[in-house]
Design a protein around this motif. Structure first.
Motif, PDB file in Angstrom:
ATOM      1  N   PHE A 321      77.019  98.891 -89.364  1.00  0.00           N
ATOM      2  CA  PHE A 321      75.779  99.655 -89.386  1.00  0.00           C
ATOM      3  C   PHE A 321      74.565  98.822 -88.987  1.00  0.00           C
ATOM      4  N   ARG A 322      73.650  99.498 -88.293  1.00  0.00           N
ATOM      5  CA  ARG A 322      72.285  99.025 -88.114  1.00  0.00           C
ATOM      6  C   ARG A 322      71.352 100.047 -88.745  1.00  0.00           C
ATOM      7  N   ALA A 323      70.053  99.775 -88.760  1.00  0.00           N
ATOM      8  CA  ALA A 323      69.111 100.677 -89.419  1.00  0.00           C
ATOM      9  C   ALA A 323      69.204 102.096 -88.859  1.00  0.00           C
ATOM     10  N   SER A 324      69.339 102.220 -87.550  1.00  0.00           N
ATOM     11  CA  SER A 324      69.406 103.547 -86.940  1.00  0.00           C
ATOM     12  C   SER A 324      70.618 104.334 -87.439  1.00  0.00           C
ATOM     13  N   ASP A 325      71.721 103.638 -87.676  1.00  0.00           N
ATOM     14  CA  ASP A 325      72.913 104.310 -88.188  1.00  0.00           C
ATOM     15  C   ASP A 325      72.694 104.789 -89.624  1.00  0.00           C
ATOM     16  N   MET A 326      72.002 103.965 -90.414  1.00  0.00           N
ATOM     17  CA  MET A 326      71.749 104.324 -91.813  1.00  0.00           C
ATOM     18  C   MET A 326      70.936 105.605 -91.916  1.00  0.00           C
ATOM     19  N   LEU A 327      69.983 105.787 -91.002  1.00  0.00           N
ATOM     20  CA  LEU A 327      69.116 106.959 -91.046  1.00  0.00           C
ATOM     21  C   LEU A 327      69.870 108.249 -90.731  1.00  0.00           C
ATOM     22  N   GLU A 328      70.985 108.147 -90.016  1.00  0.00           N
ATOM     23  CA  GLU A 328      71.720 109.337 -89.595  1.00  0.00           C
ATOM     24  C   GLU A 328      72.999 109.583 -90.377  1.00  0.00           C
ATOM     25  N   ASP A 329      73.439 108.620 -91.166  1.00  0.00           N
ATOM     26  CA  ASP A 329      74.751 108.720 -91.793  1.00  0.00           C
ATOM     27  C   ASP A 329      74.781 109.772 -92.906  1.00  0.00           C
ATOM     28  N   PRO A 330      75.786 110.659 -92.922  1.00  0.00           N
ATOM     29  CA  PRO A 330      75.833 111.711 -93.947  1.00  0.00           C
ATOM     30  C   PRO A 330      76.061 111.187 -95.361  1.00  0.00           C
ATOM     31  N   HIS A 331      76.782 110.067 -95.508  1.00  0.00           N
ATOM     32  CA  HIS A 331      77.009 109.516 -96.839  1.00  0.00           C
ATOM     33  C   HIS A 331      75.711 108.927 -97.393  1.00  0.00           C
ATOM     34  N   TYR A 332      74.968 108.238 -96.551  1.00  0.00           N
ATOM     35  CA  TYR A 332      73.640 107.745 -96.949  1.00  0.00           C
ATOM     36  C   TYR A 332      72.776 108.910 -97.444  1.00  0.00           C
ATOM     37  N   LYS A 333      72.826 110.014 -96.700  1.00  0.00           N
ATOM     38  CA  LYS A 333      71.989 111.161 -97.045  1.00  0.00           C
ATOM     39  C   LYS A 333      72.457 111.821 -98.338  1.00  0.00           C
ATOM     40  N   ALA A 334      73.753 111.969 -98.503  1.00  0.00           N
ATOM     41  CA  ALA A 334      74.288 112.644 -99.678  1.00  0.00           C
ATOM     42  C   ALA A 334      73.974 111.874-100.956  1.00  0.00           C
ATOM     43  N   ARG A 335      74.033 110.558-100.898  1.00  0.00           N
ATOM     44  CA  ARG A 335      73.770 109.732-102.079  1.00  0.00           C
ATOM     45  C   ARG A 335      72.310 109.294-102.184  1.00  0.00           C
ATOM     46  N   GLN A 336      71.509 109.705-101.206  1.00  0.00           N
ATOM     47  CA  GLN A 336      70.104 109.294-101.172  1.00  0.00           C
ATOM     48  C   GLN A 336      69.980 107.771-101.281  1.00  0.00           C
ATOM     49  N   SER A 337      70.758 107.080-100.467  1.00  0.00           N
ATOM     50  CA  SER A 337      70.710 105.625-100.439  1.00  0.00           C
ATOM     51  C   SER A 337      69.366 105.128 -99.915  1.00  0.00           C
ATOM     52  N   LEU A 338      68.728 105.949 -99.102  1.00  0.00           N
ATOM     53  CA  LEU A 338      67.365 105.698 -98.655  1.00  0.00           C
ATOM     54  C   LEU A 338      66.493 106.835 -99.169  1.00  0.00           C
ATOM     55  N   VAL A 339      65.348 106.486 -99.738  1.00  0.00           N
ATOM     56  CA  VAL A 339      64.455 107.514-100.272  1.00  0.00           C
ATOM     57  C   VAL A 339      63.055 107.334 -99.712  1.00  0.00           C
ATOM     58  N   GLU A 340      62.364 108.444 -99.571  1.00  0.00           N
ATOM     59  CA  GLU A 340      60.975 108.392 -99.116  1.00  0.00           C
ATOM     60  C   GLU A 340      60.087 107.989-100.285  1.00  0.00           C
ATOM     61  N   VAL A 341      59.260 106.967-100.052  1.00  0.00           N
ATOM     62  CA  VAL A 341      58.431 106.398-101.109  1.00  0.00           C
ATOM     63  C   VAL A 341      56.962 106.694-100.806  1.00  0.00           C
ATOM     64  N   PRO A 342      56.213 107.199-101.785  1.00  0.00           N
ATOM     65  CA  PRO A 342      54.789 107.471-101.550  1.00  0.00           C
ATOM     66  C   PRO A 342      54.030 106.216-101.118  1.00  0.00           C
ATOM     67  N   SER A 343      53.261 106.341-100.041  1.00  0.00           N
ATOM     68  CA  SER A 343      52.501 105.211 -99.525  1.00  0.00           C
ATOM     69  C   SER A 343      51.311 105.728 -98.733  1.00  0.00           C
ATOM     70  N   GLU A 344      50.124 105.179 -99.019  1.00  0.00           N
ATOM     71  CA  GLU A 344      48.938 105.565 -98.264  1.00  0.00           C
ATOM     72  C   GLU A 344      48.949 104.961 -96.867  1.00  0.00           C
ATOM     73  N   ARG A 345      49.427 103.727 -96.758  1.00  0.00           N
ATOM     74  CA  ARG A 345      49.394 103.039 -95.473  1.00  0.00           C
ATOM     75  C   ARG A 345      50.543 103.437 -94.571  1.00  0.00           C
ATOM     76  N   TRP A 346      51.713 103.702 -95.177  1.00  0.00           N
ATOM     77  CA  TRP A 346      52.905 104.004 -94.385  1.00  0.00           C
ATOM     78  C   TRP A 346      53.487 105.356 -94.817  1.00  0.00           C
TER      79      TRP A 346
END
Length: 401
Positions: A321-346
């Motif tokens: 995996f690279r970062a681009s793969d992580m963003l599209e992977d269904p297992h990552y999405k199902a387990r919410q391995s990546l989450v959106e974090v509140p940020s004013e700058r980003w």
């Protein structure tokens, strides 16, 4: 959404951590406490701040937003008597203090463990350094790269025909932060039974050494020294990275029954009985030949095709995996391995989720690291130390905060 819009949650919401560290090891320890709900107050020097605030590609210091997430950040000049006094007041109401300065620095400022436990006997002080608080190397500066070399992992990383490589991340720092958090919670368990605080002495090199498996006893009893072996483990086959038509994939089938299933899946069921490969030792000795056979099969297929056939055959397989793969992977999405974090700058920033997951009292990432240096100084000093706004302003004018 800001840090004030959600309450802290998790198993550590009743704990407070004062973080004096900078860059990686100490702040990573603090990050894990914040992820699990602790009130982490990060102390930075006025006008300067943690250098990690600027690390990253030009204009994109994004690592800071991960390592500082969930923390309140204040400024305090610890080189002044008044700044030291304010820190002691904060420590008097804290459970932990984490720092990763060179040993002796806090003592020079009158903020060593012996001094701080006078104001808080239950304080658990977490000290992270390159070589530890004792020993002939203790006063040396020590970054993760040096600790990785001394701990043994750097010698083993890379291809055998060239200089050792590195992991591409601050591995030693992160390991030291992880062990520090573990030690701190063990000390907390002790304090709950006795009321006694204590000091946690974590060195980067020993944190790396702890992961080195049987490296030392193998040399001690066999006179065997592990060497760099690239993408494989010596004598463990097949377990390597193989080429697909559209990427790389790892296949691990060194166990006899799994190897038999692999042979069948690639259309060569008799390969399991080949004298070169029908034993664990034989597969290890003839690794290059076996890998070539497997790579010939994988190279004509896509990664999806390889994974589908290996999964069907119950053979461990995984895309590299690279970062681009992580963003599209269904297992990552199902387990919410990546989450959106509140940020004013980003806005919309995605970060790795909290590890491990607790089913009863899960932690929560409330916001990305504060952008402004000293963003929470006034709040902390007025709420926790009961200073007036006028007193805080006077401290600002004098350079204390």
């Amino acid at each position: 959404m800001t840090e004030t819009s959600t309450e802290r949650s998790g198993p550590l919401t009743d704990l407070r951590v004062i973080e004096l560290g900078q860059l990686v090891a100490g702040p990573f320890c603090g990050q894990m406490f914040a992820d699990m709900g602790a009130d982490v107050i990060k102390v930075e020097p006025p006008g300067q701040g943690d250098p990690l605030r600027e690390w990253g590609r030009d204009g994109f210091p994004l690592w800071w937003s991960v390592c500082a997430r969930g923390k309140r950040c204040i400024t305090l000049n610890l080189r002044t008597e008044e700044g030291q006094g304010l820190l002691k007041q904060l420590v008097s109401e804290a459970d932990f203090l984490v720092e990763n300065f060179r040993p002796g620095t806090l003592e020079k400022w009158g903020l060593g463990y012996e001094e701080l436990k006078k104001v808080n006997p239950g304080l658990i002080m977490i000290r992270v350094s390159g070589y530890g608080q004792t020993g002939p190397y203790s006063s040396r500066p020590g970054y993760a790269s040096v600790g990785e070399a001394m701990g043994g992992v750097r010698y083993l990383m890379g291809e055998p025909d060239r200089k050792p490589s590195r992991a591409g991340i601050s591995l030693g720092d992160s390991l030291a932060g992880l062990f520090s958090a573990f030690g701190a919670l063990a000390a907390l368990h002790h304090r709950e039974k006795t009321g006694e605080g204590q000091m946690i002495d974590t060195s980067i090199y020993e944190s790396v050494l702890a992961f080195m498996e049987g490296l030392v006893p193998e040399y001690q009893f066999e006179d065997y020294t592990r060497e760099r072996s690239g993408s494989v483990l010596p004598s463990i086959a097949p377990s390597n990275i193989y080429d697909g038509r559209d990427g790389m994939v790892i296949i691990a089938a060194n166990q006899p029954t799994v190897f038999a299933r692999l042979c069948k899946a690639i259309g060569q069921p008799d390969l399991k009985d080949d004298p070169r490969f029908n034993t664990h030792a034989g597969r290890g000795e003839n690794m290059a030949e076996l890998d070539a056979i497997i790579n010939e099969w994988t190279s004509s297929r896509t990664i999806d095709e390889i994974e589908a056939e290996m999964v069907e055959a119950a053979v461990p397989v995984g895309k590299v995996f690279r970062a681009s793969d992580m963003l599209e992977d269904p297992h990552y999405k199902a387990r919410q391995s990546l989450v959106e974090v509140p940020s004013e700058r980003w806005p919309g920033i995605l970060q790795q989720n909290i590890v491990p997951r607790l089913t009863g009292t899960p932690g929560k990432i409330r916001w990305a690291g504060p952008d402004r240096l000293g963003q929470h100084t006034a709040d902390v000093l007025t709420d926790l130390l009961e200073l007036t706004p006028e007193q805080v302003e006077k401290l600002k004018q004098s350079g204390i905060v």
